[in-house]
Design a protein around this motif. Sequence first.
Motif, PDB file in Angstrom:
ATOM      1  N   CYS A 144     -12.523  64.339  52.028  1.00 22.92           N
ATOM      2  CA  CYS A 144     -12.720  63.017  51.429  1.00 22.92           C
ATOM      3  C   CYS A 144     -11.609  62.100  51.934  1.00 22.92           C
ATOM      4  O   CYS A 144     -10.465  62.177  51.476  1.00 22.92           O
ATOM      5  CB  CYS A 144     -12.689  63.122  49.906  1.00 22.92           C
ATOM      6  SG  CYS A 144     -13.008  61.563  49.061  1.00 22.92           S
ATOM      7  N   LEU A 190     -10.301  57.342  47.915  1.00 23.71           N
ATOM      8  CA  LEU A 190      -9.584  57.270  46.643  1.00 23.71           C
ATOM      9  C   LEU A 190      -8.845  55.953  46.457  1.00 23.71           C
ATOM     10  O   LEU A 190      -8.467  55.601  45.336  1.00 23.71           O
ATOM     11  CB  LEU A 190      -8.603  58.441  46.521  1.00 23.71           C
ATOM     12  CG  LEU A 190      -9.235  59.834  46.574  1.00 23.71           C
ATOM     13  CD1 LEU A 190      -8.170  60.910  46.385  1.00 23.71           C
ATOM     14  CD2 LEU A 190     -10.346  59.982  45.538  1.00 23.71           C
ATOM     15  N   ILE A 216     -11.415  64.334  42.321  1.00 21.22           N
ATOM     16  CA  ILE A 216     -10.807  65.496  42.976  1.00 21.22           C
ATOM     17  C   ILE A 216     -11.205  66.775  42.255  1.00 21.22           C
ATOM     18  O   ILE A 216     -11.480  67.802  42.882  1.00 21.22           O
ATOM     19  CB  ILE A 216      -9.271  65.349  43.025  1.00 21.22           C
ATOM     20  CG1 ILE A 216      -8.890  64.158  43.914  1.00 21.22           C
ATOM     21  CG2 ILE A 216      -8.617  66.626  43.564  1.00 21.22           C
ATOM     22  CD1 ILE A 216      -7.407  63.813  43.874  1.00 21.22           C
ATOM     23  N   ASN A 217     -11.241  66.730  40.927  1.00 13.60           N
ATOM     24  CA  ASN A 217     -11.684  67.896  40.162  1.00 13.60           C
ATOM     25  C   ASN A 217     -13.078  68.331  40.595  1.00 13.60           C
ATOM     26  O   ASN A 217     -13.350  69.524  40.789  1.00 13.60           O
ATOM     27  CB  ASN A 217     -11.703  67.583  38.666  1.00 13.60           C
ATOM     28  CG  ASN A 217     -10.322  67.408  38.075  1.00 13.60           C
ATOM     29  OD1 ASN A 217      -9.323  67.859  38.645  1.00 13.60           O
ATOM     30  ND2 ASN A 217     -10.245  66.755  36.936  1.00 13.60           N
ATOM     31  N   SER A 221     -13.159  69.705  44.135  1.00 15.50           N
ATOM     32  CA  SER A 221     -12.567  71.044  44.145  1.00 15.50           C
ATOM     33  C   SER A 221     -13.607  72.105  43.795  1.00 15.50           C
ATOM     34  O   SER A 221     -13.585  73.221  44.330  1.00 15.50           O
ATOM     35  CB  SER A 221     -11.401  71.119  43.149  1.00 15.50           C
ATOM     36  OG  SER A 221     -10.346  70.259  43.525  1.00 15.50           O
ATOM     37  N   LEU A 263      -9.815  71.955  50.712  1.00 13.55           N
ATOM     38  CA  LEU A 263     -10.090  70.562  50.384  1.00 13.55           C
ATOM     39  C   LEU A 263      -9.086  69.694  51.140  1.00 13.55           C
ATOM     40  O   LEU A 263      -7.880  69.937  51.086  1.00 13.55           O
ATOM     41  CB  LEU A 263      -9.953  70.333  48.878  1.00 13.55           C
ATOM     42  CG  LEU A 263     -10.144  68.911  48.333  1.00 13.55           C
ATOM     43  CD1 LEU A 263     -11.530  68.380  48.672  1.00 13.55           C
ATOM     44  CD2 LEU A 263      -9.940  68.898  46.825  1.00 13.55           C
ATOM     45  N   ILE A 285      -7.968  65.701  51.613  1.00 12.94           N
ATOM     46  CA  ILE A 285      -8.132  64.354  51.065  1.00 12.94           C
ATOM     47  C   ILE A 285      -7.075  63.425  51.639  1.00 12.94           C
ATOM     48  O   ILE A 285      -6.015  63.868  52.099  1.00 12.94           O
ATOM     49  CB  ILE A 285      -8.039  64.344  49.525  1.00 12.94           C
ATOM     50  CG1 ILE A 285      -6.657  64.843  49.067  1.00 12.94           C
ATOM     51  CG2 ILE A 285      -9.150  65.180  48.902  1.00 12.94           C
ATOM     52  CD1 ILE A 285      -6.456  64.738  47.562  1.00 12.94           C
ATOM     53  N   ILE A 302      -1.181  63.662  42.629  1.00 13.14           N
ATOM     54  CA  ILE A 302      -2.323  64.197  43.358  1.00 13.14           C
ATOM     55  C   ILE A 302      -2.135  65.691  43.611  1.00 13.14           C
ATOM     56  O   ILE A 302      -3.069  66.495  43.452  1.00 13.14           O
ATOM     57  CB  ILE A 302      -2.524  63.454  44.689  1.00 13.14           C
ATOM     58  CG1 ILE A 302      -2.807  61.962  44.431  1.00 13.14           C
ATOM     59  CG2 ILE A 302      -3.655  64.086  45.492  1.00 13.14           C
ATOM     60  CD1 ILE A 302      -4.065  61.685  43.651  1.00 13.14           C
ATOM     61  N   LEU A 341      -4.479  68.959  42.327  1.00 12.74           N
ATOM     62  CA  LEU A 341      -4.953  70.021  43.214  1.00 12.74           C
ATOM     63  C   LEU A 341      -4.499  71.393  42.720  1.00 12.74           C
ATOM     64  O   LEU A 341      -5.287  72.354  42.692  1.00 12.74           O
ATOM     65  CB  LEU A 341      -4.458  69.775  44.638  1.00 12.74           C
ATOM     66  CG  LEU A 341      -5.078  68.582  45.367  1.00 12.74           C
ATOM     67  CD1 LEU A 341      -4.284  68.237  46.612  1.00 12.74           C
ATOM     68  CD2 LEU A 341      -6.534  68.873  45.731  1.00 12.74           C
ATOM     69  N   ASN A 376      -6.406  72.801  39.924  1.00 10.31           N
ATOM     70  CA  ASN A 376      -7.716  73.302  40.324  1.00 10.31           C
ATOM     71  C   ASN A 376      -7.632  74.567  41.167  1.00 10.31           C
ATOM     72  O   ASN A 376      -8.632  75.021  41.730  1.00 10.31           O
ATOM     73  CB  ASN A 376      -8.475  72.223  41.098  1.00 10.31           C
ATOM     74  CG  ASN A 376      -9.097  71.179  40.186  1.00 10.31           C
ATOM     75  OD1 ASN A 376     -10.146  71.413  39.598  1.00 10.31           O
ATOM     76  ND2 ASN A 376      -8.440  70.033  40.050  1.00 10.31           N
TER      77      ASN A 376
END
Length: 228
Positions: free
Chosen positions: A131, A135, A147-148, A151, A158, A160, A196, A200, A203
Amino acid sequence: MNTIDDKTIVKDYFNATGFDRWRRIYGDGEVNKVQEDIRIGHQKTIDTVLDWLKGEENLASLSVCDAGCGVGSLSIPLAEAGAKISASDISEKMVQEATKRAKETLGESNNVTFMVQDLEGLTGEYDTVICLDVLIHYPTEDAGKMINHLSSLAKSRLIISFAPKTLCLTLLKKIGELFPGPSKTTRAYQHREKEIVQILENNGFKIQRKAMNSTRFYYSRILEATRN
């Protein structure tokens, strides 16, 4: 401003005046100096992620979700390299342009599929979820929810990018707000890197690589996170 308001603004913008502006930036035609600067910065981010993935020499075996694909700047070269790509964007016009560019570059290849979808509506499982430059359109609380969700789609990785919140960039942003213009239709949100990273980690991911790309008008922190 809540998530639905920001989503509506982003969707409407990239289906109207924003589409023409960013299609030029993401293309190779004539643009003004600011747009050219942003084009260079964005391409640096694309090239960084491509270098990371191509350096592992297993692209042909990867399934990749490109969330917020724009006009396909990342999806198309990844598909060309052999990866299986599921690409999406909230803007129907962006998806139409990405589909057109993919056909011109890849012919009838079935390595990439484009669809109109917002991030939180995405489903499935992918080896890698990416991604980039999305954001910035959402405040941290809402970006965290995104993001959740991303994930939950990523089996192993992932990647970002976001505009980092620093004193220098905050000052530049405030100065820019003194000179409003018709192109500034969406809000530009900055995010603290530690926040951020914490999202992460919550998760089940850990940071593997970082990069920072910047030009005069473009700033992007890239994080690659893998499952623990």
